[in-house]
Design a protein around this motif. Structure first.
Motif, PDB file in Angstrom:
ATOM      1  N   THR A 503       0.757  -0.601   0.224  1.00 10.06           N
ATOM      2  CA  THR A 503       0.256  -0.257  -0.160  1.00 10.06           C
ATOM      3  C   THR A 503       1.141   1.266  -0.002  1.00 10.06           C
ATOM      4  O   THR A 503       1.999   1.117  -0.269  1.00 10.06           O
ATOM      5  CB  THR A 503      -0.749   0.195   1.463  1.00 10.06           C
ATOM      6  OG1 THR A 503       0.229   0.169   2.327  1.00 10.06           O
ATOM      7  CG2 THR A 503      -1.340  -1.421   1.902  1.00 10.06           C
ATOM      8  N   ILE A 504       0.065   2.641  -0.095  1.00 10.32           N
ATOM      9  CA  ILE A 504       0.904   3.772   0.471  1.00 10.32           C
ATOM     10  C   ILE A 504       1.542   3.716   1.407  1.00 10.32           C
ATOM     11  O   ILE A 504       2.717   4.464   1.200  1.00 10.32           O
ATOM     12  CB  ILE A 504      -0.073   4.938  -0.685  1.00 10.32           C
ATOM     13  CG1 ILE A 504      -0.513   4.463  -1.450  1.00 10.32           C
ATOM     14  CG2 ILE A 504       0.549   6.038   0.012  1.00 10.32           C
ATOM     15  CD1 ILE A 504       0.185   4.936  -3.141  1.00 10.32           C
ATOM     16  N   GLU A 505       0.747   3.451   2.408  1.00 11.90           N
ATOM     17  CA  GLU A 505       1.065   3.278   3.557  1.00 11.90           C
ATOM     18  C   GLU A 505       2.275   2.528   3.741  1.00 11.90           C
ATOM     19  O   GLU A 505       3.425   3.071   4.656  1.00 11.90           O
ATOM     20  CB  GLU A 505       0.175   3.184   4.666  1.00 11.90           C
ATOM     21  CG  GLU A 505      -1.439   4.263   4.719  1.00 11.90           C
ATOM     22  CD  GLU A 505      -2.578   4.133   3.264  1.00 11.90           C
ATOM     23  OE1 GLU A 505      -2.341   3.112   2.133  1.00 11.90           O
ATOM     24  OE2 GLU A 505      -2.657   4.533   3.168  1.00 11.90           O
ATOM     25  N   ASP A 506       2.562   1.891   2.892  1.00 10.72           N
ATOM     26  CA  ASP A 506       3.721   1.159   3.368  1.00 10.72           C
ATOM     27  C   ASP A 506       4.731   1.634   3.394  1.00 10.72           C
ATOM     28  O   ASP A 506       5.962   1.450   3.777  1.00 10.72           O
ATOM     29  CB  ASP A 506       3.662  -0.691   2.817  1.00 10.72           C
ATOM     30  CG  ASP A 506       2.816  -1.569   3.188  1.00 10.72           C
ATOM     31  OD1 ASP A 506       2.171  -1.260   4.839  1.00 10.72           O
ATOM     32  OD2 ASP A 506       2.034  -2.597   2.717  1.00 10.72           O
ATOM     33  N   LEU A 507       4.701   2.081   1.964  1.00  9.94           N
ATOM     34  CA  LEU A 507       5.747   2.912   1.138  1.00  9.94           C
ATOM     35  C   LEU A 507       6.496   3.483   2.084  1.00  9.94           C
ATOM     36  O   LEU A 507       7.592   4.230   2.206  1.00  9.94           O
ATOM     37  CB  LEU A 507       4.953   3.554  -0.140  1.00  9.94           C
ATOM     38  CG  LEU A 507       6.741   4.223  -0.665  1.00  9.94           C
ATOM     39  CD1 LEU A 507       7.924   2.576  -1.527  1.00  9.94           C
ATOM     40  CD2 LEU A 507       5.940   4.742  -2.385  1.00  9.94           C
ATOM     41  N   GLU A 508       5.187   4.610   2.903  1.00 12.70           N
ATOM     42  CA  GLU A 508       5.441   5.817   3.664  1.00 12.70           C
ATOM     43  C   GLU A 508       6.339   5.393   5.438  1.00 12.70           C
ATOM     44  O   GLU A 508       7.316   6.059   5.505  1.00 12.70           O
ATOM     45  CB  GLU A 508       3.872   6.326   4.225  1.00 12.70           C
ATOM     46  CG  GLU A 508       3.665   7.341   3.035  1.00 12.70           C
ATOM     47  CD  GLU A 508       2.292   7.963   3.103  1.00 12.70           C
ATOM     48  OE1 GLU A 508       1.501   7.426   4.134  1.00 12.70           O
ATOM     49  OE2 GLU A 508       1.803   9.071   1.904  1.00 12.70           O
ATOM     50  N   ASN A 509       5.364   4.190   5.437  1.00 13.49           N
ATOM     51  CA  ASN A 509       6.588   3.724   6.480  1.00 13.49           C
ATOM     52  C   ASN A 509       7.882   3.481   6.357  1.00 13.49           C
ATOM     53  O   ASN A 509       8.760   3.461   7.161  1.00 13.49           O
ATOM     54  CB  ASN A 509       5.614   2.471   7.369  1.00 13.49           C
ATOM     55  CG  ASN A 509       4.017   3.103   7.609  1.00 13.49           C
ATOM     56  OD1 ASN A 509       4.059   4.629   8.043  1.00 13.49           O
ATOM     57  ND2 ASN A 509       3.372   2.197   7.848  1.00 13.49           N
ATOM     58  N   TRP A 510       7.516   2.539   5.386  1.00 14.95           N
ATOM     59  CA  TRP A 510       9.170   2.328   4.338  1.00 14.95           C
ATOM     60  C   TRP A 510      10.424   3.450   4.563  1.00 14.95           C
ATOM     61  O   TRP A 510      10.971   3.600   5.188  1.00 14.95           O
ATOM     62  CB  TRP A 510       9.370   1.296   3.677  1.00 14.95           C
ATOM     63  CG  TRP A 510      10.488   0.669   2.915  1.00 14.95           C
ATOM     64  CD1 TRP A 510      11.139   0.396   3.740  1.00 14.95           C
ATOM     65  CD2 TRP A 510       9.959   0.519   1.253  1.00 14.95           C
ATOM     66  NE1 TRP A 510      11.959   0.441   3.078  1.00 14.95           N
ATOM     67  CE2 TRP A 510      12.040  -0.241   1.403  1.00 14.95           C
ATOM     68  CE3 TRP A 510       9.529   0.605   0.611  1.00 14.95           C
ATOM     69  CZ2 TRP A 510      12.388  -0.318   0.266  1.00 14.95           C
ATOM     70  CZ3 TRP A 510       9.844   0.023  -0.844  1.00 14.95           C
ATOM     71  CH2 TRP A 510      11.310  -0.246  -0.700  1.00 14.95           C
ATOM     72  N   SER A 511       9.697   3.867   3.721  1.00 11.86           N
ATOM     73  CA  SER A 511      10.870   5.934   4.124  1.00 11.86           C
ATOM     74  C   SER A 511      11.042   6.402   4.939  1.00 11.86           C
ATOM     75  O   SER A 511      12.297   6.891   5.502  1.00 11.86           O
ATOM     76  CB  SER A 511       9.544   6.600   2.637  1.00 11.86           C
ATOM     77  OG  SER A 511      10.986   7.692   2.757  1.00 11.86           O
ATOM     78  N   LEU A 512      10.148   6.678   6.205  1.00 11.18           N
ATOM     79  CA  LEU A 512      10.110   6.999   7.558  1.00 11.18           C
ATOM     80  C   LEU A 512      11.279   6.332   8.348  1.00 11.18           C
ATOM     81  O   LEU A 512      11.783   7.522   8.831  1.00 11.18           O
ATOM     82  CB  LEU A 512       8.523   7.310   8.698  1.00 11.18           C
ATOM     83  CG  LEU A 512       7.904   8.022   7.892  1.00 11.18           C
ATOM     84  CD1 LEU A 512       6.568   7.918   8.374  1.00 11.18           C
ATOM     85  CD2 LEU A 512       8.161   9.701   7.870  1.00 11.18           C
ATOM     86  N   GLN A 513      11.188   4.282   7.644  1.00 14.02           N
ATOM     87  CA  GLN A 513      11.905   4.198   8.669  1.00 14.02           C
ATOM     88  C   GLN A 513      13.637   4.073   8.777  1.00 14.02           C
ATOM     89  O   GLN A 513      14.810   3.729   8.953  1.00 14.02           O
ATOM     90  CB  GLN A 513      11.472   3.003   8.600  1.00 14.02           C
ATOM     91  CG  GLN A 513      10.264   1.895   9.514  1.00 14.02           C
ATOM     92  CD  GLN A 513       9.988   1.033   9.043  1.00 14.02           C
ATOM     93  OE1 GLN A 513      10.446   0.127   8.481  1.00 14.02           O
ATOM     94  NE2 GLN A 513       9.109   0.592   9.616  1.00 14.02           N
ATOM     95  N   ALA A 514      13.552   4.595   7.244  1.00 15.65           N
ATOM     96  CA  ALA A 514      14.825   4.931   6.211  1.00 15.65           C
ATOM     97  C   ALA A 514      15.696   5.784   6.641  1.00 15.65           C
ATOM     98  O   ALA A 514      17.007   5.951   6.952  1.00 15.65           O
ATOM     99  CB  ALA A 514      14.884   4.582   5.014  1.00 15.65           C
TER     100      ALA A 514
END
Length: 542
Positions: A503-514
């Motif tokens: 999902t878009i949310e997965d991508l945003e969470n992934w980016s924040l974790q990075a």
């Protein structure tokens, strides 16, 4: 439970996956023949004006150009005659009676006289073919998200087979370019669906290897094309020969299973369960497959099922900030790769080397290039590999501007090196793009991003025209654009050993974790690093 874990239960790297990749790879093997076909079917042999019908039996003297070579597009109005004034003897005219070609092989150039004032039609035919790939990427990418990967793949095989075969029987140049346009549409649909089906049916640690394996299929196809062109001198028979196999691929595609992720997102969980059980039985894990139930599948993939309500279009790639930034960087990288790649690949005649030998060399450089790509993708990561490939290619192309034209060997070496880097860039981009976009918009994202490489390949021949003003201009433009594309890749997030975002949310969470500072203990960080081996730690285990 995630999809990756379900895939492990039914066999994530068993006999099914190898057969699946083989069935997807065979058409890619033959696709290089279509992409680069005009190198041979539109080859321009040495030519000169045909003498007028009333010319005497003696030799007809041809005028000489400023470079000391025989004019290709002019002839004397009168035959040599000592009784005529010099000015009258030197009067020239265009080739009113056609041309004589110094070649035993025919091509669309010799059949429709695409020389002199009509020589731009040859480049236009290639640009229209690339336009078909561009339009196909836009239309078929969206249709694939709506109707599934496999139906679009099957229809694309049939479209390429029918239009490619029809091109071989074209009665005129306009009909030829129409069929080539449709062939381009078919190629785009095949490419996009193949990449998605390949990525979604293999485990995370094997994605780079399997994607590169498909790239090697394209490489081998580049070896096949010169051999076919040498053995089949008639362009119509060559066109037909490379098109007929796609009727067979059309039939074999009915075995290819649909993407499980797409089925779940489309609310077709029962069909997804049947396919998973079939895969489990094929991989020798029938009992494990039978344990899977529809209720369990729905429960554990509830997140994916809820995504079916979310509808995304190409506009969302530019509306949502994280997708907009990613799309901009990927689009520039795709544009630079196609722009520079086709400037080298379709310019084989310019290097003064035997056409067939140089095409084999151009294909051969992909073998070490893709092997190095595997290692780099597995250990250095995606965005480092992508940036390095384009930056090195840009440097090689810019270096061509400093090498004199008479040093053909040095120029050929630089061109081959640059082409190898750009082939690596293509291999990386297909994998990288499919890993960056979430499942709900992956195919659309692939289509829009891939569109830019087609725009680049369409504009590439037009840039060559600027060489008539100053010979250095084209390579300077090609090189600078490649450098810009490599720089843009540095701003993309790394996807090495990361699960595919759903999902878009997965991508945003992934980016924040990075972006978070890494403060974990060294032991914990070491346990999270799972390096991807160049041929997998154990090809049968996952």
């Amino acid at each position: 439970m995630t999809f990756s874990e379900i895939l492990d239960r039914v066999g994530s790297m068993g006999r099914f996956q190898f057969l699946h990749v083989a069935i997807l790879g065979l058409p890619i093997l033959n696709m290089a023949n279509h992409n680069l076909l005009q190198i041979f079917t539109a080859a321009t042999p040495a030519h000169h004006c045909r003498p007028p019908p009333n010319a005497s039996a003696g030799p007809w003297v041809l005028p000489m150009g400023p470079n000391g070579k025989t004019e290709k597009c002019l002839r004397f109005v009168h035959p040599p005659n000592a009784s005529l004034p010099n000015d009258t003897q030197r009067a020239t005219e265009s080739c009113l009676d056609g041309w004589v070609y110094n070649s035993t092989k025919d091509s669309i150039v010799t059949e429709w006289d695409l020389v002199c004032n009509s020589n731009k039609l040859k480049e236009m035919a290639q640009s229209i073919f690339m336009a078909g790939i561009l339009i196909g990427g836009l239309v078929l990418g969206d249709l694939s998200d709506r109707f599934g990967r496999r139906p679009i793949l099957t229809c694309s095989y049939l479209l390429l087979a029918a239009s490619g075969s029809s091109a071989a029987f074209s009665p005129s140049f306009p009909s030829y370019v129409i069929f080539r346009f449709l062939s381009g549409c078919g190629i785009s649909g095949i490419t996009l669906s193949t990449v998605i089906l390949n990525v979604e049916w293999v485990p995370t640690r094997m994605r780079a290897i399997m994607s590169t394996a498909l790239g090697y299929c394209y490489t081998v196809g580049q070896f096949i094309l010169p051999g076919l062109a040498y053995a089949i001198p008639q362009w119509r028979w060559l066109q037909l020969t490379v098109s007929i196999p796609f009727f067979i691929f059309f039939l074999s595609s009915w075995w290819t299973p649909e993407s499980i992720r797409w089925l779940v997102l489309s609310g077709k969980s029962s069909k997804a369960l049947k396919i998973l059980r079939r895969v489990a039985a094929f991989n020798g894990k029938k009992e494990e497959g039978e344990r899977l139930s529809l209720e369990e599948l729905k429960l554990n993939l509830q997140k994916e099922i809820s995504l079916a309500k979310a509808k995304y279009s190409a506009a969302d790639l530019f509306r949502i900030p994280i997708l907009r930034r990613m799309t901009f960087c990927l689009s520039l990288a795709w544009f630079a790769t196609g722009f520079a790649y086709y400037s080298l690949a379709m310019g084989v005649e310019e290097f003064g080397v035997n056409l067939y030998i140089l095409q084999i060399i151009f294909g051969g450089v992909d073998v070490p290039a893709k092997f190095i790509t595997i290692l780099s993708l597995s250990y250095l990561g995606r965005h480092t590999t992508q940036a390095a490939a384009l930056l090195l290619a840009g440097g090689a192309i810019l270096a061509l501007t400093f090498v004199p034209l008479d040093l053909q060997t040095v120029r050929t070496v630089l061109a081959v090196f640059g082409k190898g880097c750009l082939s690596s860039s293509f291999s990386c981009l297909f994998l990288y793009t499919s890993e960056l976009y979430p499942t709900v918009i992956r195919q659309t994202g692939m289509g829009v991003s891939n569109l830019w490489t087609r725009v680049g390949s369409m504009l590439s021949p037009l840039v060559k025209i600027t060489g008539e003003v100053q010979p250095l201009i084209p390579n300077i433009i090609y090189g600078i654009i490649a450098l810009l594309g490599g720089s843009a890749a540095l701003f993309l997030p790394e996807t090495l050993n990361q699960p595919l975002p759903e999902t878009i949310e997965d991508l945003e969470n992934w980016s924040l974790q990075a972006k978070k500072p890494k403060q974990e203990p060294e032991v914990e960080k070491a346990s999270q690093r799972i390096p991807l081996q160049p041929y997998g730690p154990a090809l049968g285990s996952s």
